[in-house]
Design a protein around this motif. Structure first.
Motif, PDB file in Angstrom:
ATOM      1  N   LEU A  22       0.839  -1.206   0.000  1.00 25.88           N
ATOM      2  CA  LEU A  22       0.000   0.000   0.000  1.00 25.88           C
ATOM      3  C   LEU A  22       0.873   1.256   0.000  1.00 25.88           C
ATOM      4  CD1 LEU A  22      -2.832  -1.029   2.466  1.00 25.88           C
ATOM      5  CD2 LEU A  22      -3.122  -0.407   0.053  1.00 25.88           C
ATOM      6  N   PHE A  23       1.927   1.247   0.808  1.00 30.52           N
ATOM      7  CA  PHE A  23       2.845   2.381   0.863  1.00 30.52           C
ATOM      8  C   PHE A  23       3.511   2.599  -0.490  1.00 30.52           C
ATOM      9  CE2 PHE A  23       6.801   4.438   2.646  1.00 30.52           C
ATOM     10  CZ  PHE A  23       6.168   5.583   3.084  1.00 30.52           C
ATOM     11  N   LEU A  24       3.932   1.514  -1.110  1.00 29.48           N
ATOM     12  CA  LEU A  24       4.522   1.597  -2.447  1.00 29.48           C
ATOM     13  C   LEU A  24       3.515   2.168  -3.443  1.00 29.48           C
ATOM     14  CD1 LEU A  24       6.653   0.955  -4.643  1.00 29.48           C
ATOM     15  CD2 LEU A  24       5.782  -1.400  -4.646  1.00 29.48           C
ATOM     16  N   SER A  25       2.304   1.650  -3.426  1.00 26.35           N
ATOM     17  CA  SER A  25       1.282   2.071  -4.391  1.00 26.35           C
ATOM     18  C   SER A  25       0.829   3.515  -4.198  1.00 26.35           C
ATOM     19  CB  SER A  25       0.055   1.158  -4.289  1.00 26.35           C
ATOM     20  OG  SER A  25       0.389  -0.144  -4.644  1.00 26.35           O
ATOM     21  N   ILE A  26       0.705   3.923  -2.945  1.00 29.64           N
ATOM     22  CA  ILE A  26       0.148   5.248  -2.649  1.00 29.64           C
ATOM     23  C   ILE A  26       1.224   6.334  -2.625  1.00 29.64           C
ATOM     24  CG2 ILE A  26      -1.018   6.608  -0.863  1.00 29.64           C
ATOM     25  CD1 ILE A  26      -2.506   3.961  -0.137  1.00 29.64           C
ATOM     26  N   ARG A  27       2.396   5.994  -2.117  1.00 30.49           N
ATOM     27  CA  ARG A  27       3.435   7.012  -1.934  1.00 30.49           C
ATOM     28  C   ARG A  27       4.479   7.038  -3.051  1.00 30.49           C
ATOM     29  NH1 ARG A  27       7.164   9.781  -2.074  1.00 30.49           N
ATOM     30  NH2 ARG A  27       8.324  10.814  -0.454  1.00 30.49           N
ATOM     31  N   PHE A  28       5.068   5.892  -3.356  1.00 36.48           N
ATOM     32  CA  PHE A  28       6.207   5.870  -4.273  1.00 36.48           C
ATOM     33  C   PHE A  28       5.833   5.717  -5.741  1.00 36.48           C
ATOM     34  CE2 PHE A  28       8.231   4.690  -0.238  1.00 36.48           C
ATOM     35  CZ  PHE A  28       9.208   5.659  -0.195  1.00 36.48           C
ATOM     36  N   LEU A  29       4.820   4.942  -6.034  1.00 35.76           N
ATOM     37  CA  LEU A  29       4.434   4.715  -7.427  1.00 35.76           C
ATOM     38  C   LEU A  29       4.019   6.012  -8.132  1.00 35.76           C
ATOM     39  CD1 LEU A  29       4.298   2.368  -9.411  1.00 35.76           C
ATOM     40  CD2 LEU A  29       1.941   1.992  -8.692  1.00 35.76           C
ATOM     41  N   PRO A  30       3.157   6.839  -7.525  1.00 38.79           N
ATOM     42  CA  PRO A  30       2.815   8.104  -8.201  1.00 38.79           C
ATOM     43  C   PRO A  30       4.024   9.020  -8.406  1.00 38.79           C
ATOM     44  CG  PRO A  30       1.241   7.624  -6.450  1.00 38.79           C
ATOM     45  CD  PRO A  30       2.363   6.637  -6.306  1.00 38.79           C
ATOM     46  N   GLU A  31       4.915   9.041  -7.419  1.00 37.47           N
ATOM     47  CA  GLU A  31       6.107   9.884  -7.545  1.00 37.47           C
ATOM     48  C   GLU A  31       7.008   9.386  -8.673  1.00 37.47           C
ATOM     49  OE1 GLU A  31      10.057  11.230  -4.966  1.00 37.47           O
ATOM     50  OE2 GLU A  31       8.549   9.963  -4.027  1.00 37.47           O
ATOM     51  N   ALA A  32       7.218   8.080  -8.737  1.00 35.39           N
ATOM     52  CA  ALA A  32       8.066   7.510  -9.788  1.00 35.39           C
ATOM     53  C   ALA A  32       7.462   7.779 -11.160  1.00 35.39           C
ATOM     54  CB  ALA A  32       8.229   6.004  -9.575  1.00 35.39           C
ATOM     55  N   PHE A  33       6.142   7.654 -11.257  1.00 31.94           N
ATOM     56  CA  PHE A  33       5.462   7.893 -12.532  1.00 31.94           C
ATOM     57  C   PHE A  33       5.555   9.367 -12.926  1.00 31.94           C
ATOM     58  CE2 PHE A  33       1.573   8.669 -15.074  1.00 31.94           C
ATOM     59  CZ  PHE A  33       1.868   7.823 -16.137  1.00 31.94           C
ATOM     60  N   LYS A  34       5.316  10.239 -11.973  1.00 32.76           N
ATOM     61  CA  LYS A  34       5.351  11.679 -12.242  1.00 32.76           C
ATOM     62  C   LYS A  34       6.751  12.133 -12.670  1.00 32.76           C
ATOM     63  CE  LYS A  34       4.394  16.127 -10.060  1.00 32.76           C
ATOM     64  NZ  LYS A  34       3.976  16.792  -8.809  1.00 32.76           N
ATOM     65  N   LYS A  35       7.765  11.652 -11.966  1.00 26.31           N
ATOM     66  CA  LYS A  35       9.140  12.051 -12.262  1.00 26.31           C
ATOM     67  C   LYS A  35       9.779  11.201 -13.354  1.00 26.31           C
ATOM     68  CE  LYS A  35      10.221  13.802  -7.650  1.00 26.31           C
ATOM     69  NZ  LYS A  35      11.076  13.611  -6.466  1.00 26.31           N
ATOM     70  N   LYS A  36       9.067  10.121 -13.762  1.00 26.01           N
ATOM     71  CA  LYS A  36       9.616   9.161 -14.727  1.00 26.01           C
ATOM     72  C   LYS A  36      10.979   8.645 -14.246  1.00 26.01           C
ATOM     73  CE  LYS A  36       6.795  10.011 -18.532  1.00 26.01           C
ATOM     74  NZ  LYS A  36       5.630   9.249 -18.189  1.00 26.01           N
ATOM     75  N   ASP A  37      11.020   8.286 -12.951  1.00 26.58           N
ATOM     76  CA  ASP A  37      12.256   7.865 -12.300  1.00 26.58           C
ATOM     77  C   ASP A  37      12.097   6.439 -11.779  1.00 26.58           C
ATOM     78  OD1 ASP A  37      14.583   7.527 -10.866  1.00 26.58           O
ATOM     79  OD2 ASP A  37      14.261   9.263  -9.552  1.00 26.58           O
ATOM     80  N   ILE A  38      12.632   5.474 -12.506  1.00 21.52           N
ATOM     81  CA  ILE A  38      12.483   4.071 -12.120  1.00 21.52           C
ATOM     82  C   ILE A  38      13.323   3.710 -10.902  1.00 21.52           C
ATOM     83  CG2 ILE A  38      11.825   3.318 -14.425  1.00 21.52           C
ATOM     84  CD1 ILE A  38      14.705   2.260 -14.765  1.00 21.52           C
TER      85      ILE A  38
END
Length: 147
Positions: A22-38
């Motif tokens: 849940l933490f990955l999905s809610i916190r990190f996934l949107p940030e990675a997608f927005k910044k395009k940072d894998i």
């Protein structure tokens, strides 16, 4: 008393496994997608794996022990003949689906992951998170006699 210990260990492991996803999905996934940072996703995966994989192992072991405590031995798995057997069987199917997705992710998705091709990993992360939450809900239904 042993049943209570299995249940507590199962719930603690589920808290780590599901909470991490849940933490990955809610916190990190949107940030990675927005910044395009894998690297955000790969860094999380490396760090979470150290506690996530042991918690998954504990979940599997305690889940089997709890199933036996509820009189659902391996011979009754996938029989769907009682409310508790339905829950155990569905949770096992969801577990096998999660494991298949994890192997697929390790072998095929992460090795090809680029900032331009993030959608496969996003779909897998969200799917595994939803499977975990579904398994949690199903587990809570054991308390009321199953489905």
């Amino acid at each position: 008393m042993l049943h209570q210990i299995y249940l507590i260990l199962h719930l603690l492991a589920a808290s780590i496994w599901i909470g991490g996803h849940l933490f990955l999905s809610i916190r990190f996934l949107p940030e990675a997608f927005k910044k395009k940072d894998i690297s955000i996703l790969t860094d999380f995966r490396l760090k979470f794996g150290k506690i996530g994989m042991p918690s998954l192992f504990i979940l599997v072991i305690t889940g089997i022990l709890l199933a036996y405590d509820y009189d659902v031995p391996i011979s009754k798995w996938f029989s769907f003949s009682s409310p508790i057997e339905k829950i155990v069987s569905i949770k096992l199917l969801l577990l096998f689906t999660s494991l298949a997705l994890a192997v697929h992710s390790q072998k095929f998705v992460f090795p090809k992951l680029t900032s331009e091709k993030m959608m496969p990993v996003i779909i897998e992360i969200i799917t595994i998170t939803l499977i975990g939450v579904t398994m949690l809900i199903l587990g809570s239904l054991v308390r009321v006699g199953g489905i």
